[in-house]
Design an enzyme around this catalytic site. Sequence first.
Site, PDB file in Angstrom:
ATOM      1  N   ASP A 147       0.837  -1.210   0.000  1.00  0.00           N
ATOM      2  CA  ASP A 147       0.000   0.000   0.000  1.00  0.00           C
ATOM      3  C   ASP A 147       0.867   1.253   0.000  1.00  0.00           C
ATOM      4  O   ASP A 147       0.517   2.248   0.624  1.00  0.00           O
ATOM      5  CB  ASP A 147      -0.927  -0.031   1.216  1.00  0.00           C
ATOM      6  CG  ASP A 147      -2.085   0.954   1.103  1.00  0.00           C
ATOM      7  OD1 ASP A 147      -2.401   1.355  -0.031  1.00  0.00           O
ATOM      8  OD2 ASP A 147      -2.646   1.337   2.137  1.00  0.00           O
ATOM      9  N   CYS A 204     -25.677 -11.494  -4.243  1.00  0.00           N
ATOM     10  CA  CYS A 204     -25.639 -10.699  -3.004  1.00  0.00           C
ATOM     11  C   CYS A 204     -25.258  -9.251  -3.304  1.00  0.00           C
ATOM     12  O   CYS A 204     -24.326  -8.979  -4.061  1.00  0.00           O
ATOM     13  CB  CYS A 204     -24.632 -11.305  -2.033  1.00  0.00           C
ATOM     14  SG  CYS A 204     -24.484 -10.386  -0.475  1.00  0.00           S
ATOM     15  N   CYS A 207     -23.342  -5.279   0.588  1.00  0.00           N
ATOM     16  CA  CYS A 207     -22.399  -4.172   0.782  1.00  0.00           C
ATOM     17  C   CYS A 207     -22.863  -2.920   0.046  1.00  0.00           C
ATOM     18  O   CYS A 207     -22.715  -1.790   0.552  1.00  0.00           O
ATOM     19  CB  CYS A 207     -21.001  -4.580   0.342  1.00  0.00           C
ATOM     20  SG  CYS A 207     -20.862  -5.099  -1.388  1.00  0.00           S
ATOM     21  N   CYS A 261     -20.748  -8.354   5.065  1.00  0.00           N
ATOM     22  CA  CYS A 261     -20.441  -9.361   4.046  1.00  0.00           C
ATOM     23  C   CYS A 261     -20.590 -10.776   4.612  1.00  0.00           C
ATOM     24  O   CYS A 261     -19.953 -11.114   5.627  1.00  0.00           O
ATOM     25  CB  CYS A 261     -19.019  -9.167   3.526  1.00  0.00           C
ATOM     26  SG  CYS A 261     -18.522 -10.417   2.315  1.00  0.00           S
TER      27      CYS A 261
END
Length: 367
Positions: A147, A204, A207, A261
Amino acid sequence: MTTVAELAGDVVLTRLREQARALGFSQIGVADVDLASAEPGLVAWLHNGCHGQMDYMAAHGLRRARPAELVPGTLRVITARMDYLPRTTPTGWQAIEWDRLSRPEQATASLYARGRDYHKVLRARLQALADALAEQVGPFGHRVFTDSAPVLEVELAARSGIGWRGKHTLVLDRAAGSMFFLGEIYVDLALPLTEPATAHCGSCSACIDICPTQAIVGPERLDARRCISYLTIELKGEIPVELREAIGGLVYGCDICQDVCPWNIKFAKLLPDESPFAPREALGGKDARSLARAVLGMTQEEFSRAFKDSPMKRAKLRGLKRNATVMLGNVGTADDTDVLTRSLDDEEPLVREHAAWALRRLGARHS
């Protein structure tokens, strides 16, 4: 027919997996450097301004999707996953986090932000993994990232089998959910590739449906300008007025799309050994109001000491003060009027403006 080189590569990779587990990584994979098919999506995302004020995203352009341009000579990318939920995480932690969101007397920050800064931990362990590989194959060219550079880490993770890109854009694994960090080692070795992951989100949309600011604008499409994590961490200026109420009691980051989730509810992994990511005193035991009041009264020296080696220092003192005023405006009580009034005289105009908003919001809530 399997070649001798392929057999040797498989042996190297098997040994590397063992060494990775010994260093605390839960999984590793190997990706190719050809990410050309990901370039159109990256270009469109940047063109639409979805990166907000993260100018470094646009500055590096397509180098994110071209590992061999970022690090010349790169032939493969070793991807690594490290779970971050400490083993002391209680059973039913998801329900606890939902409860924290509904009760202002609990400090609410992203789970990962409550422990030690992951950049330092992963970078050191990735380098140790690279050193272990060098002991097997001899010196080789490499760079480690976590990152911290223009890297398409989700794309690389998906292509190397770490997981698939969930509809919330984070990497998901069927056996581990998404509560983990990612790291990469760019290498000039032609290691054998690992199989890519296939998606298992199905129909689904939990989220997408639950995001308080509607930042997930479609499956695998995030507008960072609306994301609470971006607003409370990466954004350096004013939080848009129309999004402040939706932040609620969150002071740094947001896990809502992960908490809901099903893969996390069922499969998120706890670290088997003592975790470097155990909650720090800066957050541990403090309720949200106490934390906010403490931050608003901090000097730079006090902030540096309290958040040393914490990922929360990324927001800087002015950013955390801004977040604290918004949180108190949303979930504070009349007793918080004093600290917000004092913040009207803060040396930072950013803090003063948000404190004024918070006082108006507080007054409207308690009128």
